[in-house]
Design a protein around this motif. Structure first.
Motif, PDB file in Angstrom:
ATOM      1  N   ASN A 105      65.265  37.060  41.053  1.00 57.73           N
ATOM      2  CA  ASN A 105      64.819  37.763  39.851  1.00 57.73           C
ATOM      3  C   ASN A 105      63.343  37.474  39.570  1.00 57.73           C
ATOM      4  O   ASN A 105      62.581  38.362  39.165  1.00 57.73           O
ATOM      5  N   ALA A 106      62.945  36.186  39.777  1.00 59.42           N
ATOM      6  CA  ALA A 106      61.537  35.839  39.559  1.00 59.42           C
ATOM      7  C   ALA A 106      60.639  36.589  40.529  1.00 59.42           C
ATOM      8  O   ALA A 106      59.575  37.105  40.163  1.00 59.42           O
ATOM      9  N   ALA A 107      61.062  36.659  41.807  1.00 62.11           N
ATOM     10  CA  ALA A 107      60.262  37.382  42.805  1.00 62.11           C
ATOM     11  C   ALA A 107      60.186  38.872  42.471  1.00 62.11           C
ATOM     12  O   ALA A 107      59.120  39.490  42.591  1.00 62.11           O
ATOM     13  N   ARG A 108      61.311  39.427  42.033  1.00 64.91           N
ATOM     14  CA  ARG A 108      61.310  40.846  41.683  1.00 64.91           C
ATOM     15  C   ARG A 108      60.426  41.107  40.478  1.00 64.91           C
ATOM     16  O   ARG A 108      59.690  42.103  40.429  1.00 64.91           O
ATOM     17  N   HIS A 109      60.472  40.176  39.495  1.00 63.71           N
ATOM     18  CA  HIS A 109      59.620  40.315  38.310  1.00 63.71           C
ATOM     19  C   HIS A 109      58.148  40.254  38.704  1.00 63.71           C
ATOM     20  O   HIS A 109      57.322  41.039  38.212  1.00 63.71           O
ATOM     21  N   THR A 110      57.832  39.315  39.631  1.00 62.26           N
ATOM     22  CA  THR A 110      56.446  39.201  40.103  1.00 62.26           C
ATOM     23  C   THR A 110      56.013  40.473  40.824  1.00 62.26           C
ATOM     24  O   THR A 110      54.894  40.964  40.630  1.00 62.26           O
ATOM     25  N   ASN A 111      56.900  41.016  41.659  1.00 63.57           N
ATOM     26  CA  ASN A 111      56.569  42.261  42.368  1.00 63.57           C
ATOM     27  C   ASN A 111      56.363  43.414  41.399  1.00 63.57           C
ATOM     28  O   ASN A 111      55.473  44.246  41.586  1.00 63.57           O
ATOM     29  N   ASN A 112      57.191  43.463  40.348  1.00 61.77           N
ATOM     30  CA  ASN A 112      57.033  44.528  39.358  1.00 61.77           C
ATOM     31  C   ASN A 112      55.699  44.418  38.646  1.00 61.77           C
ATOM     32  O   ASN A 112      55.015  45.418  38.396  1.00 61.77           O
ATOM     33  N   ILE A 113      55.315  43.164  38.307  1.00 63.14           N
ATOM     34  CA  ILE A 113      54.030  42.964  37.641  1.00 63.14           C
ATOM     35  C   ILE A 113      52.888  43.373  38.559  1.00 63.14           C
ATOM     36  O   ILE A 113      51.931  44.056  38.149  1.00 63.14           O
TER      37      ILE A 113
END
Length: 627
Positions: free
Chosen positions: A7-15
């Motif tokens: 989830n953290a990686a996906r959040h970072t990718n979204n940002i």
């Protein structure tokens, strides 16, 4: 833990994706806001200057690589020549050592433990010394020779240039240890201090010819200055040559650039036998070989500022050429751009004057290109607009009175409702409740169709209008129709466009129940499914065959553009359903609409899919039926 990391990686990718998208939008917006002149200049710099810089960079890099390759090849050839000279030099010294090894006088003196006759001892010492001096005088590379026996005898000879005798400077113990490791073969010993070699010795142990016992040590002091002759006479283009011992101490060097001094510690450790490389620590191209039998390194190096002198000049000239070319082409491009921009600015100014004052504006610019065509067209448009404005103004004044009178003569919807209300009162006074109820239901449906009040109504209100329609229809079909409603999980409070479902109920009556001989049922159902509102209108009529059903669903699935393009070429079979479907797609988007399911002889089910979270929007109020 894995889910948290994901989830953290996906959040970072979204940002990151959001940042990239914002940057892209800013660049696009910045480009759109640029004037035409700046856009032309930008296009010029992208198409001309950037390729010039790219080509210049490639030319410089290829030239530098060519210099590197040629310098390395030249350095290898030079080192190979030095290596051959070194081999001759070492071979000559080995021959001298071999001659001394087989000298009978020296050998006999070493194996004699003690000589009682002092005169004989003196004669032997003098003979050995003379032999050594002959070698020293005939071989300039030899500075001194010493032979030390195990019996304590020390035979030596020095040249006249020596400031110290070999007897005083020879580190006997260290030299003997190095010679013993070679086991009778020739080896080299360098005496160094502060990273510089002071003395160079060719040494070997001497063994008894019969018993092979060690009987002495032979040491030849080599003239260090003579070693420089291995690179004497070579071209000065590769001017920097360094010879290091096996301990990386400086033996000899040729360096005409006193400001670029390099000692033995500058090169680090040279692991290979031979190599060429760019050494960034000293900013030089370094090539080296290892002299066989000694472990010495012969190194040539060229400072990069010297090596790339021509490349730097080429880079400077290319940069100057790019600047001069950019200035000349910028001026030329700006002149061409202004020849387009100035007429366009005059055209824009004229448009603003027409927009502000509605007057005739004439642009006088004799051109035969596209801009000239625009100017001529603008002049004609300006005259035509002025003519049309005056004509429309006069036309509107003359028609105003007639239009007001015509509006007064139009039927007022209030008159229609008041008339229906009068009929309702007459039916009640004459005790005819059936007529009164029918008139009341019809009045409500007319009010809904005219659209007074909110454009969006709740599902409960929409179902109520369907009730009124069924109430009117039952007066014709009597008990042939059974009408049932279901509203589940709060769907009744969702707002939808007015009279969206009534045409579907009407379609179910005339294409379903009307074709039955007996009774039929119509089910009206609404429920929420995720973020969607689903409304089902189902009848127990004769159903639709598969070919017609597929064709109908295909038309319903079309997006609005495709549907309206094919509207004139395809025959419409179910106008009411198609109108409702188009209303939904126009109101909510092409992802929503109707779908029909049917089984021949059993049922027909119309499924409505619309979003549940739309509170207000501009709709398209198309309604109708197909009878």
């Amino acid at each position: 833990m894995k889910d948290m990391c994901f989830n953290a990686a996906r959040h970072t990718n979204n940002i990151l994706w959001g940042t990239v998208k914002q940057l892209k939008n800013r660049i696009v917006r910045f480009y759109k806001n640029l004037s035409i002149k700046k856009k032309l200049l930008l296009a010029f710099y992208i198409q001309i200057i950037i390729p010039m810089i790219f080509m210049g960079f490639l030319s410089y890099r290829n030239f530098a690589e060519t210099i590197n390759r040629m310098s390395m090849n030249y350095a290898r050839d030079l080192l190979q020549m030095i290596e051959l000279r070194f081999e001759d030099f070492l071979t000559n010294l080995s021959v001298i050592s071999q001659d001394l090894l087989y000298d009978k006088t020296i050998y006999n003196a070493l194996i004699s433990k003690y000589i009682e006759d002092p005169i004989l001892d003196y004669e032997i010492d003098n003979e050995i010394s003379n032999t050594m001096k002959k070698i020293i005088l005939s071989r300039p590379e030899v500075q001194a020779i010493a032979v030390v026996g195990n019996n304590g005898k020390f035979y030596y000879a020095d040249d006249n240039s020596s400031t110290s005798s070999i007897k005083n400077i020879l580190p006997y113990e260290k030299v003997l240890e190095k010679a013993r490791k070679a086991q009778g073969k020739v080896t080299w010993y360098t005496d160094s201090s502060n990273g510089v070699v002071n003395y160079i010795y060719l040494v070997r142990t001497i063994y008894h010819q019969d018993t092979f016992e060690e009987i002495g040590l032979q040491a030849i002091l080599v003239d260090k200055d003579f070693i420089k002759t291995v690179f004497d006479g070579l071209t000065r283009s590769m001017q920097n040559i360094v010879i290091l011992s096996d301990g990386y101490d400086l033996i000899a060097a040729r360096n005409s650039d006193s400001g670029y001094f390099i000692d033995g510690t500058s090169f680090g450790r040279l692991e290979n036998e031979r190599d060429s490389k760019i050494d960034r620590n000293i900013n030089a191209l370094v090539s080296y070989i290892t002299v066989s039998g000694t472990g010495w390194k012969v190194i040539t190096y060229v400072p990069l500022n010297v090596l790339y002198r021509d490349a730097y000049a080429l880079r400077r000239n290319l940069l100057l050429l790019c600047i001069v070319t950019a200035i000349i082409l910028s001026a030329f491009n700006l002149a061409i751009a202004m020849s387009f921009i100035n007429p366009i600015n005059r055209l824009v100014k004229g448009m603003k004057m027409v927009q502000k004052d509605n007057r005739i504006v004439y642009i006088d610019d004799e051109r035969e290109d596209e801009i000239g065509f625009l100017n001529k067209t603008f002049n004609e448009m300006s005259r035509e607009i002025n003519h049309l404005v005056n004509w429309v103004y006069r036309e509107q004044i003359t028609r105003k009175e007639a239009e007001l009178k015509a509006l007064q003569a139009q039927i007022n919807p209030h008159f229609l409702f008041n008339t229906l209300e009068s009929i309702n009162w007459m039916a009640m006074l004459n005790n005819v409740p059936e007529i009164s109820e029918a008139v009341t239901d019809l009045s409500d449906l007319l009010e809904a169709s005219i659209g007074r009040g909110d454009r969006l109504i709740t599902v409960e209100e929409e179902f109520m209008y369907s009730d009124k329609y069924i109430s009117i229809i039952k007066r014709r079909f009597e008990d042939k129709i059974e009408f049932r409603k279901e509203i589940l999980n709060g769907a009744g409070k969702i707002k939808i466009p007015r009279l969206l479902i009534q045409p579907l109920v009407e379609n179910a009556v005339y294409h379903g129940i009307d074709k039955l001989r007996g009774k039929g049922e119509i089910l009206l159902k609404a429920y929420l499914e995720g973020e969607r509102l689903v409304i089902i209108v189902m009848d127990t009529g004769p159903g639709i065959d598969s070919a017609e059903l597929d064709a109908l669903n295909r038309r319903l699935s079309m997006d609005n553009d495709t549907y309206f393009k094919n509207l004139s070429t395809e025959k419409r079979q179910s106008i009411g359903i198609e109108n409702v479907n188009r209303r939904i797609k126009l109101f909510y988007g092409d992802n929503y609409g109707l779908k029909i399911e049917s089984e021949k002889g059993k049922y027909t089910r119309v499924i409505v899919n619309i979003p549940a979270n739309v509170e207000s929007a501009e709709g398209y109020y198309v309604q109708g039926n197909d009878y």
